[in-house]
Design a protein around this motif. Structure first.
Motif, PDB file in Angstrom:
ATOM      1  N   ILE A  44       0.723  -1.084   0.424  1.00  0.00           N
ATOM      2  CA  ILE A  44       0.335   0.003   0.247  1.00  0.00           C
ATOM      3  C   ILE A  44       1.177   0.926   0.071  1.00  0.00           C
ATOM      4  O   ILE A  44       1.145   2.647  -0.726  1.00  0.00           O
ATOM      5  N   GLY A  47       2.751   1.945  -3.415  1.00  0.00           N
ATOM      6  CA  GLY A  47       1.557   2.271  -4.298  1.00  0.00           C
ATOM      7  C   GLY A  47       1.243   0.623  -5.718  1.00  0.00           C
ATOM      8  O   GLY A  47       0.993   0.724  -6.277  1.00  0.00           O
ATOM      9  N   TRP A  49      -0.216  -1.536  -4.518  1.00  0.00           N
ATOM     10  CA  TRP A  49      -1.697  -2.287  -4.221  1.00  0.00           C
ATOM     11  C   TRP A  49      -2.382  -0.850  -5.320  1.00  0.00           C
ATOM     12  O   TRP A  49      -3.523  -2.241  -6.022  1.00  0.00           O
ATOM     13  N   GLU A  50      -2.127   0.015  -4.881  1.00  0.00           N
ATOM     14  CA  GLU A  50      -2.846   1.042  -5.952  1.00  0.00           C
ATOM     15  C   GLU A  50      -3.028   0.574  -7.653  1.00  0.00           C
ATOM     16  O   GLU A  50      -3.827   0.874  -8.196  1.00  0.00           O
ATOM     17  N   GLU A  54      -6.487  -0.642  -8.656  1.00  0.00           N
ATOM     18  CA  GLU A  54      -7.084   0.592  -9.263  1.00  0.00           C
ATOM     19  C   GLU A  54      -7.164   0.473 -11.155  1.00  0.00           C
ATOM     20  O   GLU A  54      -6.582  -0.361 -12.120  1.00  0.00           O
ATOM     21  N   TYR A  60      -3.655  -3.703 -13.659  1.00  0.00           N
ATOM     22  CA  TYR A  60      -5.075  -3.915 -12.631  1.00  0.00           C
ATOM     23  C   TYR A  60      -5.896  -5.268 -12.770  1.00  0.00           C
ATOM     24  O   TYR A  60      -6.383  -6.511 -13.843  1.00  0.00           O
TER      25      TYR A  60
END
Length: 176
Positions: A44, A47, A49-50, A54, A60
């Protein structure tokens, strides 16, 4: 020579070895949960995780977050179940063998359903050496301890606490 049944009561013999595993199980799960949560927090913060969750990201994967949350929930429940199993074991509760067998079975089912899902949806090599050792360890524990708890005289004589007393039915008709 047959042993006196009173000599077979208690957490001795092979149950001592099972007890070692019963003590180490929750410790190992708590450590695994700590490592998993630390890893997620790290992802997290950096970055990752995003990028994975996302929908506009090229990396993704909509299933990944679900699988990670599911794993956290399962591991948390498994940790609690292992602590309860330890309580049943050390209190010599009559439910210990039954619940231990259910827990071992559920864990194997989880392993053999969760790992293929990760492999399929995340496209990640999940059958690394550590995972293979975990699978073999779970299978070995199941194959040794489940039959032992079912057949062992010591287990049958030890896990008797809080067992409901059988009552004889009233055949005189006085309860009518």
């Amino acid at each position: 020579m047959l042993k006196n049944p009173e000599d077979l009561k208690g957490l001795g013999g092979w149950l001592f070895l099972l007890g070692i595993g019963i003590v180490l199980g929750p410790i190992a799960m708590i450590n695994e949960m700590r490592e998993l949560i630390t890893s997620i927090v790290q992802h997290i913060n950096d970055g990752t995780w995003e990028a994975l969750t996302e929908s506009s990201s090229e990396y993704y994967n909509p299933i990944l977050a679900i699988l990670i949350v599911e794993e956290i929930i399962f591991n948390g429940c498994l940790t609690l179940a292992l602590l309860y199993i330890a309580y049943l074991f050390f209190s010599k509760h009559y439910l210990f063998p039954k619940y231990y067998i259910i827990l071992q079975s559920a864990f194997l089912i989880y392993l053999f359903t969760h790992l293929p899902l990760i492999y399929y949806f995340v496209n990640k090599e999940v059958f690394d050496r550590e995972t293979q050792i975990s699978i073999w360890r779970a299978l070995l524990a199941f194959c040794i301890w489940v039959p032992y708890l079912i057949k062992s005289k010591r287990a049958n004589l030890t896990f008797v606490e809080k067992k409901p007393k059988k009552t004889e039915p009233d055949i005189t008709g006085s309860n009518l």
